[in-house]
Design a protein around this motif. Sequence first.
Motif, PDB file in Angstrom:
ATOM      1  N   ARG A  11       0.834  -1.202   0.000  1.00  0.00           N
ATOM      2  CA  ARG A  11       0.000   0.000   0.000  1.00  0.00           C
ATOM      3  C   ARG A  11       0.866   1.248   0.000  1.00  0.00           C
ATOM      4  O   ARG A  11       0.612   2.204  -0.718  1.00  0.00           O
ATOM      5  CB  ARG A  11      -0.885   0.043   1.243  1.00  0.00           C
ATOM      6  CG  ARG A  11      -2.164  -0.698   1.177  1.00  0.00           C
ATOM      7  CD  ARG A  11      -2.871  -0.596   2.511  1.00  0.00           C
ATOM      8  NE  ARG A  11      -4.286  -0.912   2.387  1.00  0.00           N
ATOM      9  CZ  ARG A  11      -5.091  -1.074   3.423  1.00  0.00           C
ATOM     10  NH1 ARG A  11      -4.631  -0.950   4.658  1.00  0.00           N
ATOM     11  NH2 ARG A  11      -6.357  -1.353   3.234  1.00  0.00           N
ATOM     12  N   PRO A  56      -4.166   3.924   1.813  1.00  0.00           N
ATOM     13  CA  PRO A  56      -4.478   3.943   0.380  1.00  0.00           C
ATOM     14  C   PRO A  56      -4.956   2.572  -0.087  1.00  0.00           C
ATOM     15  O   PRO A  56      -4.816   1.569   0.610  1.00  0.00           O
ATOM     16  CB  PRO A  56      -3.129   4.302  -0.262  1.00  0.00           C
ATOM     17  CG  PRO A  56      -2.113   3.805   0.710  1.00  0.00           C
ATOM     18  CD  PRO A  56      -2.729   3.957   2.074  1.00  0.00           C
ATOM     19  N   CYS A  57      -5.499   2.547  -1.265  1.00  0.00           N
ATOM     20  CA  CYS A  57      -5.972   1.304  -1.863  1.00  0.00           C
ATOM     21  C   CYS A  57      -4.811   0.624  -2.581  1.00  0.00           C
ATOM     22  O   CYS A  57      -4.149   1.229  -3.421  1.00  0.00           O
ATOM     23  CB  CYS A  57      -7.099   1.593  -2.843  1.00  0.00           C
ATOM     24  SG  CYS A  57      -7.711   0.096  -3.626  1.00  0.00           S
ATOM     25  N   SER A  98      -5.036  -1.636  -4.788  1.00  0.00           N
ATOM     26  CA  SER A  98      -5.341  -1.794  -6.221  1.00  0.00           C
ATOM     27  C   SER A  98      -4.771  -0.641  -7.024  1.00  0.00           C
ATOM     28  O   SER A  98      -4.223  -0.843  -8.106  1.00  0.00           O
ATOM     29  CB  SER A  98      -6.857  -1.884  -6.443  1.00  0.00           C
ATOM     30  OG  SER A  98      -7.376  -3.011  -5.805  1.00  0.00           O
ATOM     31  N   ALA A  99      -4.911   0.555  -6.493  1.00  0.00           N
ATOM     32  CA  ALA A  99      -4.379   1.727  -7.208  1.00  0.00           C
ATOM     33  C   ALA A  99      -2.867   1.648  -7.339  1.00  0.00           C
ATOM     34  O   ALA A  99      -2.320   1.931  -8.404  1.00  0.00           O
ATOM     35  CB  ALA A  99      -4.783   3.003  -6.476  1.00  0.00           C
ATOM     36  N   THR A 100      -2.196   1.238  -6.278  1.00  0.00           N
ATOM     37  CA  THR A 100      -0.739   1.172  -6.356  1.00  0.00           C
ATOM     38  C   THR A 100      -0.274   0.043  -7.255  1.00  0.00           C
ATOM     39  O   THR A 100       0.772   0.149  -7.889  1.00  0.00           O
ATOM     40  CB  THR A 100      -0.097   1.031  -4.955  1.00  0.00           C
ATOM     41  OG1 THR A 100      -0.539  -0.177  -4.347  1.00  0.00           O
ATOM     42  CG2 THR A 100      -0.428   2.214  -4.081  1.00  0.00           C
ATOM     43  N   ARG A 141       1.428  -3.358 -13.295  1.00  0.00           N
ATOM     44  CA  ARG A 141       0.132  -3.253 -13.963  1.00  0.00           C
ATOM     45  C   ARG A 141      -0.222  -4.513 -14.739  1.00  0.00           C
ATOM     46  O   ARG A 141      -1.293  -5.079 -14.580  1.00  0.00           O
ATOM     47  CB  ARG A 141       0.086  -2.054 -14.896  1.00  0.00           C
ATOM     48  CG  ARG A 141      -1.311  -1.871 -15.491  1.00  0.00           C
ATOM     49  CD  ARG A 141      -1.363  -0.816 -16.570  1.00  0.00           C
ATOM     50  NE  ARG A 141      -2.711  -0.442 -16.899  1.00  0.00           N
ATOM     51  CZ  ARG A 141      -3.606  -1.224 -17.483  1.00  0.00           C
ATOM     52  NH1 ARG A 141      -3.335  -2.459 -17.764  1.00  0.00           N
ATOM     53  NH2 ARG A 141      -4.811  -0.767 -17.778  1.00  0.00           N
ATOM     54  N   HIS A 165      -3.286  -6.787 -13.246  1.00  0.00           N
ATOM     55  CA  HIS A 165      -4.468  -6.124 -13.799  1.00  0.00           C
ATOM     56  C   HIS A 165      -5.695  -7.029 -13.812  1.00  0.00           C
ATOM     57  O   HIS A 165      -6.793  -6.613 -13.432  1.00  0.00           O
ATOM     58  CB  HIS A 165      -4.179  -5.593 -15.208  1.00  0.00           C
ATOM     59  CG  HIS A 165      -5.367  -4.953 -15.824  1.00  0.00           C
ATOM     60  ND1 HIS A 165      -6.251  -5.636 -16.612  1.00  0.00           N
ATOM     61  CD2 HIS A 165      -5.851  -3.693 -15.729  1.00  0.00           C
ATOM     62  CE1 HIS A 165      -7.215  -4.829 -16.994  1.00  0.00           C
ATOM     63  NE2 HIS A 165      -6.997  -3.639 -16.471  1.00  0.00           N
ATOM     64  N   TYR A 219     -12.949  -5.620  -9.050  1.00  0.00           N
ATOM     65  CA  TYR A 219     -13.831  -4.480  -9.307  1.00  0.00           C
ATOM     66  C   TYR A 219     -15.138  -4.929  -9.950  1.00  0.00           C
ATOM     67  O   TYR A 219     -16.217  -4.462  -9.572  1.00  0.00           O
ATOM     68  CB  TYR A 219     -13.149  -3.449 -10.204  1.00  0.00           C
ATOM     69  CG  TYR A 219     -12.148  -2.556  -9.509  1.00  0.00           C
ATOM     70  CD1 TYR A 219     -12.160  -2.355  -8.139  1.00  0.00           C
ATOM     71  CD2 TYR A 219     -11.182  -1.889 -10.241  1.00  0.00           C
ATOM     72  CE1 TYR A 219     -11.243  -1.531  -7.519  1.00  0.00           C
ATOM     73  CE2 TYR A 219     -10.254  -1.056  -9.635  1.00  0.00           C
ATOM     74  CZ  TYR A 219     -10.298  -0.880  -8.273  1.00  0.00           C
ATOM     75  OH  TYR A 219      -9.385  -0.058  -7.668  1.00  0.00           O
ATOM     76  N   GLN A 266     -12.387   5.224  -4.970  1.00  0.00           N
ATOM     77  CA  GLN A 266     -10.975   5.307  -5.355  1.00  0.00           C
ATOM     78  C   GLN A 266     -10.522   6.762  -5.428  1.00  0.00           C
ATOM     79  O   GLN A 266      -9.434   7.099  -4.961  1.00  0.00           O
ATOM     80  CB  GLN A 266     -10.736   4.603  -6.690  1.00  0.00           C
ATOM     81  CG  GLN A 266     -10.937   3.114  -6.638  1.00  0.00           C
ATOM     82  CD  GLN A 266     -10.041   2.438  -5.618  1.00  0.00           C
ATOM     83  OE1 GLN A 266      -8.855   2.741  -5.514  1.00  0.00           O
ATOM     84  NE2 GLN A 266     -10.602   1.526  -4.854  1.00  0.00           N
ATOM     85  N   ILE A 306      -7.585   8.552  -3.113  1.00  0.00           N
ATOM     86  CA  ILE A 306      -6.419   9.231  -3.697  1.00  0.00           C
ATOM     87  C   ILE A 306      -6.339  10.673  -3.203  1.00  0.00           C
ATOM     88  O   ILE A 306      -5.276  11.145  -2.793  1.00  0.00           O
ATOM     89  CB  ILE A 306      -6.468   9.161  -5.235  1.00  0.00           C
ATOM     90  CG1 ILE A 306      -6.232   7.723  -5.689  1.00  0.00           C
ATOM     91  CG2 ILE A 306      -5.439  10.112  -5.868  1.00  0.00           C
ATOM     92  CD1 ILE A 306      -6.521   7.468  -7.157  1.00  0.00           C
TER      93      ILE A 306
END
Length: 184
Positions: free
Chosen positions: A15, A96-97, A99-101, A108, A112, A119, A152, A156
């Motif tokens: 994270r 933080p999430c 998934s975003a990182t 990625r 992904h 999601y 999300q 952020i």
Amino acid sequence: MPKDTYIPCLLQLFRQYGYDGATLARISEATGLGKASLYHHFPKGKDEMVQAVMDYLEQWLTENVLPSLQGKGTALEKLHRMCDRLSELYEAGQQPCISATLLLGSARDLFHDRVQARYCAWITAVAQVLVDAGLDRTTAQQRGEDMVIALQGSLIVSQGLNNPKVFQRSLQQLPQQLCRDLDA
């Protein structure tokens, strides 16, 4: 100790630093394990560590978030329960999430598909709550996507402003936004 013991620490590291920034040196320092011990528990290295963290999060979501959308109550009540669980997961916007990182940098392509599947399952579950409350499927699907965007985005912005109240406000408003035009 079993490798599951290290999952919360790994979650925090990924994270905070993302895939690329969570170096083996950082992981070793945070877990107290030498590199040899890390590879003993996770023979495939960081990829396996992230997979274990994702397994943990998927299980947590399956056991905590998705059930909050089922059972008794109105759509609004169900969505409030979901938001309460998400507040717990993200420590009221202070975390933080992952998934975003994981969708940034070299990770990625590696993760992904799993992030996308998570999601999609979540969007579908929220959409079903809204369909059951009387919304047409297309609009319900779009609102499910709006839910992920709001969550999300607020995570952020909360991190960027160092202000978790942004996330908290978003969570408080989200159920009503998703249920607008419904007798939920």
